[in-house]
Design a protein around this motif. Structure first.
Motif, PDB file in Angstrom:
ATOM      1  N   ILE A  21       0.888  -1.164   0.076  1.00 56.68           N
ATOM      2  CA  ILE A  21       0.049  -0.169   0.114  1.00 56.68           C
ATOM      3  C   ILE A  21       0.810   1.178   0.070  1.00 56.68           C
ATOM      4  CG2 ILE A  21      -0.461   0.897   2.248  1.00 56.68           C
ATOM      5  CD1 ILE A  21      -3.295  -0.428   1.877  1.00 56.68           C
ATOM      6  N   ARG A  24       1.483   2.060  -3.403  1.00 54.72           N
ATOM      7  CA  ARG A  24       0.440   3.053  -4.141  1.00 54.72           C
ATOM      8  C   ARG A  24       0.231   4.230  -3.646  1.00 54.72           C
ATOM      9  NH1 ARG A  24      -4.528  -0.798  -3.293  1.00 54.72           N
ATOM     10  NH2 ARG A  24      -5.105   0.737  -1.826  1.00 54.72           N
ATOM     11  N   ASN A 160      -8.548   1.642  -0.817  1.00 55.31           N
ATOM     12  CA  ASN A 160      -9.457   1.801  -1.833  1.00 55.31           C
ATOM     13  C   ASN A 160     -10.809   2.438  -1.136  1.00 55.31           C
ATOM     14  OD1 ASN A 160      -8.070   0.944  -3.744  1.00 55.31           O
ATOM     15  ND2 ASN A 160      -8.659  -1.262  -3.445  1.00 55.31           N
ATOM     16  N   ASP A 161     -10.954   1.906  -0.024  1.00 59.73           N
ATOM     17  CA  ASP A 161     -12.336   2.313   0.915  1.00 59.73           C
ATOM     18  C   ASP A 161     -11.924   3.279   2.068  1.00 59.73           C
ATOM     19  OD1 ASP A 161     -14.635   2.931   2.142  1.00 59.73           O
ATOM     20  OD2 ASP A 161     -15.260   0.911   2.044  1.00 59.73           O
ATOM     21  N   GLU A 162     -12.201   4.552   1.760  1.00 59.00           N
ATOM     22  CA  GLU A 162     -11.853   5.476   2.972  1.00 59.00           C
ATOM     23  C   GLU A 162     -12.343   5.153   4.422  1.00 59.00           C
ATOM     24  OE1 GLU A 162     -11.674   9.491   2.189  1.00 59.00           O
ATOM     25  OE2 GLU A 162     -10.721   9.244   0.224  1.00 59.00           O
ATOM     26  N   SER A 164     -12.721   2.212   5.452  1.00 57.58           N
ATOM     27  CA  SER A 164     -12.106   0.954   6.042  1.00 57.58           C
ATOM     28  C   SER A 164     -11.197   1.000   7.089  1.00 57.58           C
ATOM     29  CB  SER A 164     -11.181   0.117   4.845  1.00 57.58           C
ATOM     30  OG  SER A 164     -10.577  -1.011   5.358  1.00 57.58           O
TER      31      SER A 164
END
Ligand SMILES: C[S@@+](CC[C@H](N)C(=O)[O-])C[C@H]1O[C@@H](n2cnc3c(N)ncnc32)[C@H](O)[C@@H]1O
Length: 224
Positions: A21, A24, A160-162, A164
């Protein structure tokens, strides 16, 4: 956000930040991690950065001169919110510290090695000391990677999903509820019915209940 990590064994960190991550986050321009080789700041022709401890005893000590030179060089470009030293006698790292540090702009993380660093660095350059737990590792590189990961994954846009990160353990002083994926039935081992119901409120209620139960069982100290 930018994190400058100072290490006398920088190669230990390369592969970690070039994957996962963190890579990314870097590619998306959300976080930059720059690793500095302490030996580049040595005045010694052998690029030595450590020396014997005054008073004798086993183990070498990282000297103040290259560390001071490196920190001052970095400070000539930007202001740092914190200059962190990874050390087993620092404050034990917790999610709330990660939350706070994720809202800063510029951090330096200094990795120790051998017996540690000259105490004068700690007294005059370091603004925060962090331990990742009550055990002793050979160097501060793994601890620096642990802290960087915990901070960077909280920066909006990195996951990807804030939402999370908000449902992970330790946010709200609760442990995360159990999670399942397909198949719904593996050799008779089934998934809780409610998760297959599609009923959002019931699912959220079940998750909260499970979080509380798990926290009571495993980490009752968090509920106090
Ligand atoms: C062998 S350790 C030095 C331990 C030191 N002599 C002591 O007893 O506190 C070398 C370096 O690893 C890092 N380190 C080791 N364990 C750590 C921990 N639990 N948390 C953070 N950093 C750690 C620190 O940067 C430390 O300077």
């Amino acid at each position: 956000m930018r994190i400058d990590i100072i290490s006398c064994v920088p190669r230990l960190l390369d592969s970690y930040f070039d994957h996962s991550i963190l890579k990314r986050a870097k590619d998306a321009g959300l976080a930059e991690v720059v690793i500095h080789d302490l030996r580049d700041y040595s005045e010694n022709k052998h690029r030595q950065v450590d020396d014997y401890a005054f008073g004798g005893g086993a183990g070498m000590v990282l000297g103040i001169e290259p560390i001071a030179k490196c920190i001052r060089y970095l400070q000539s470009f930007r202001n740092y919110d914190e200059i962190i030293y990874m050390t087993p006698d620092g404050d034990v790292f917790e999610q709330k510290t990660a939350n706070r540090l994720s809202m800063t702009r510029n951090l330096i993380i200094l990795c120790g090695h051998y017996k540690g660093i000259d105490e004068r660095v700690r007294e005059h350059f370091i603004t925060k000391e962090i331990s990742i737990g009550d055990y002793v590792l050979s160097g501060g590189e793994l601890p620096a990677a642990v802290v960087s990961d915990a901070i960077i994954r909280l920066i909006p846009g990195v996951l990807n999903d804030e939402t999370s990160a908000l449902t992970d353990s330790f946010q709200d002083n609760l442990l995360a509820p159990p999670v399942y994926t397909r198949p719904a039935d593996f050799e008779g081992l089934t998934v809780p019915e409610v998760l297959l119901s599609g009923h959002e409120k019931k699912i959220n209620d079940w998750r909260l209940e499970q979080s509380i139960k798990r926290t009571q069982q495993r980490r009752p100290d968090l509920l106090k």
